[in-house]
Enzyme design. Structure first.
Site, PDB file in Angstrom:
ATOM      1  N   ASP A  33       3.613  13.292   4.266  1.00 44.55           N
ATOM      2  CA  ASP A  33       3.522  12.517   3.108  1.00 44.55           C
ATOM      3  C   ASP A  33       5.112  12.440   2.233  1.00 44.55           C
ATOM      4  O   ASP A  33       5.806  13.016   2.889  1.00 44.55           O
ATOM      5  CB  ASP A  33       2.678  13.178   1.886  1.00 44.55           C
ATOM      6  N   HIS A 175     -12.320  -6.646   5.715  1.00 44.86           N
ATOM      7  CA  HIS A 175     -12.646  -5.456   4.975  1.00 44.86           C
ATOM      8  C   HIS A 175     -12.620  -5.995   3.707  1.00 44.86           C
ATOM      9  O   HIS A 175     -11.646  -5.737   2.913  1.00 44.86           O
ATOM     10  CB  HIS A 175     -12.129  -4.461   5.296  1.00 44.86           C
TER      11      HIS A 175
HETATM   12  N1  APR Z   1       4.911   7.801   3.096  1.00 43.90           N
HETATM   13  C1  APR Z   1       4.178   8.615   3.315  1.00 43.90           C
HETATM   14  N2  APR Z   1       3.206   8.660   2.244  1.00 43.90           N
HETATM   15  C2  APR Z   1       3.138   7.871   1.192  1.00 43.90           C
HETATM   16  C3  APR Z   1       4.010   7.031   1.057  1.00 43.90           C
HETATM   17  C4  APR Z   1       5.069   6.692   1.918  1.00 43.90           C
HETATM   18  N3  APR Z   1       6.004   5.905   2.212  1.00 43.90           N
HETATM   19  N4  APR Z   1       3.870   6.364  -0.089  1.00 43.90           N
HETATM   20  C5  APR Z   1       2.901   6.908  -0.612  1.00 43.90           C
HETATM   21  N5  APR Z   1       2.078   7.835   0.173  1.00 43.90           N
HETATM   22  C6  APR Z   1       1.301   8.760   0.053  1.00 43.90           C
HETATM   23  C7  APR Z   1       1.224   9.101  -1.339  1.00 43.90           C
HETATM   24  O1  APR Z   1       2.100   9.924  -1.774  1.00 43.90           O
HETATM   25  C8  APR Z   1      -0.420   9.801  -1.333  1.00 43.90           C
HETATM   26  O2  APR Z   1      -0.627  11.028  -1.193  1.00 43.90           O
HETATM   27  O3  APR Z   1      -0.057   8.154   0.386  1.00 43.90           O
HETATM   28  C9  APR Z   1      -1.066   8.994  -0.268  1.00 43.90           C
HETATM   29  C10 APR Z   1      -2.225   8.071  -0.659  1.00 43.90           C
HETATM   30  O4  APR Z   1      -3.216   9.047  -1.143  1.00 43.90           O
HETATM   31  P1  APR Z   1      -4.318   8.542  -2.202  1.00 43.90           P
HETATM   32  O5  APR Z   1      -3.483   7.902  -3.498  1.00 43.90           O
HETATM   33  O6  APR Z   1      -5.176   9.623  -2.573  1.00 43.90           O
HETATM   34  O7  APR Z   1      -5.108   7.121  -1.647  1.00 43.90           O
HETATM   35  P2  APR Z   1      -6.303   7.545  -0.789  1.00 43.90           P
HETATM   36  O8  APR Z   1      -7.681   7.615  -1.610  1.00 43.90           O
HETATM   37  O9  APR Z   1      -5.907   8.766   0.276  1.00 43.90           O
HETATM   38  O10 APR Z   1      -6.302   6.187   0.064  1.00 43.90           O
HETATM   39  C11 APR Z   1      -5.223   5.804   1.081  1.00 43.90           C
HETATM   40  O11 APR Z   1      -6.714   4.370   2.248  1.00 43.90           O
HETATM   41  O12 APR Z   1      -8.920   3.585   2.196  1.00 43.90           O
HETATM   42  C12 APR Z   1      -7.616   3.296   1.699  1.00 43.90           C
HETATM   43  O13 APR Z   1      -7.725   1.869  -0.157  1.00 43.90           O
HETATM   44  C13 APR Z   1      -7.178   3.265   0.240  1.00 43.90           C
HETATM   45  O14 APR Z   1      -4.917   2.154   0.726  1.00 43.90           O
HETATM   46  C14 APR Z   1      -5.769   3.255   0.253  1.00 43.90           C
HETATM   47  C15 APR Z   1      -5.475   4.302   1.570  1.00 43.90           C
END
Ligand code: APR
Length: 308
Positions: A33, A175
């Site tokens: 992350d 989707h």
């Molecule tokens: N590199 C790595 N991680 C990143 C980056 C990046 N450039 N930008 C954002 N993130 C991380 C965020 O810090 C966060 O921890 O991606 C994670 C996303 O997690 P959540 O906000 O909890 O989202 P989540 O519910 O896991 O969904 C992720 O999957 O089902 C799809 O629609 C949903 O697009 C969304 C994705």
């Protein structure tokens, strides 16, 4: 272990995917992350669950893509959720920028990996990953249909009061609201649901399936579904790692199949060690074909915005 899966994004979906892969002892897991401490903390927590789960999977949390080197499979869940005031196109452009950055780093360290995109809008993000990676289409396989089909299976099982294990459902298309749940190919113990349920009940199930994601978003208040999306991604990862040749609905880059070209759309594919090993073309009625084309057009609108 001798297999390695990296999960990019340690949020709700990513962490749930990582936990499930570790619990099932499918592979070692690297959780990445941009947030510092979060992937490290979650991974350590999962690692500490492994003795109880009887799993020797190693789980590592990191901010450094060098740790993902030589992954067999990379699941991409990194992205932003839509915030109040943000248009659909704003979200699309922001997630596209994230996805491009992530893909370049993934590919640098794991040029032979199979990538499973999960970030929404799924089909457009999968297409962005294909373009950015330069990978053959067999190695970029979007997670959507498995989730949509699981939702439909859950609703069929509830309606008929039968085991979910007896259910099978096919959902095609992009989707989103235009997805195409195929009642004719959805069965209970091999019997098409069209023989078991009234047209009214099927219509209700189909509509609930198509708005399955929105139903959960509304209930949660903040955030979106993650247990079923993670289970769906893990089913795909397992089929690939175990070379199961499992036929699952996935979003893949069509090259004329179903009369659609140069676009990611959900169709049944055979998943194995090489990724997509076959695209299964089933006969559609004129009405089903029109619904699939309409769904593809909705995906194309998004890919046109981000020019992929
Ligand atoms: N590199 C790595 N991680 C990143 C980056 C990046 N450039 N930008 C954002 N993130 C991380 C965020 O810090 C966060 O921890 O991606 C994670 C996303 O997690 P959540 O906000 O909890 O989202 P989540 O519910 O896991 O969904 C992720 O999957 O089902 C799809 O629609 C949903 O697009 C969304 C994705």
């Amino acid at each position: 272990m001798n297999r390695k899966v990296s999960v990019i994004g340690s949020g709700n979906v990513g962490a749930t995917v990582a936990r499930s892969i570790a619990d099932k002892e499918l592979a070692d897991v690297v959780l990445v992350d941009i947030l510092e401490g979060v992937p490290q903390g979650k991974a350590l927590d999962m690692l500490e669950a492994c003795p109880i789960e009887k799993s020797d999977a190693r789980v590592l949390g990191t901010n450094d893509y060098a740790d993902t080197a030589n992954s067999d499979v990379v699941v991409v869940t990194a992205g932003l959720a839509r915030k109040p005031g943000m248009s659909r196109d704003d979200l699309l452009n922001k997630n596209h920028a994230i996805i491009k950055d992530v893909t370049a780093k993934v590919v640098k360290h794991s040029p032979k990996a199979i990538i499973v995109p999960v970030t929404n809008p799924l089909d457009a993000m999968a297409q962005a990953i294909l373009r950015e990676s330069g990978f053959p289409r067999e190695r970029v396989i979007g997670m959507a249909g498995v989730l949509d089909s699981a939702r439909m299976r859950a609703f069929i099982a509830m309606e008929l009061n039968v085991s979910v294990e007896n259910t099978h459902a096919f959902v095609l298309g992009g989707h989103g609201d235009t997805m195409v749940p195929l009642a004719r190919y959805s069965t209970v113990a091999g019997i098409p649901i069209t023989e078991l349920l009234s047209a009214e009940a099927i219509d209700r199930i189909v509509k609930r399936t198509a708005s399955g994601g929105a139903e959960i978003v509304k209930l949660l208040g903040t955030g979106s579904a993650y247990y079923a999306p993670a289970s769906a991604a893990v089913e795909m990862v397992e089929a690939i790692l175990k070379d199961k040749k499992k036929i699952l609905p996935c979003s893949v880059f069509l090259q004329g199949e179903y009369g659609i070209r140069d676009l990611f759309v959900g169709v049944p594919v055979k998943l194995g060690a090489r990724g997509v090993e076959q695209i299964v073309e089933i006969k559609l009625t004129a009405e089903e074909d029109a619904a699939l084309k309409k769904s593809a057009a909705a995906v194309k609108e998004l890919t046109d915005v981000i020019k992929v």
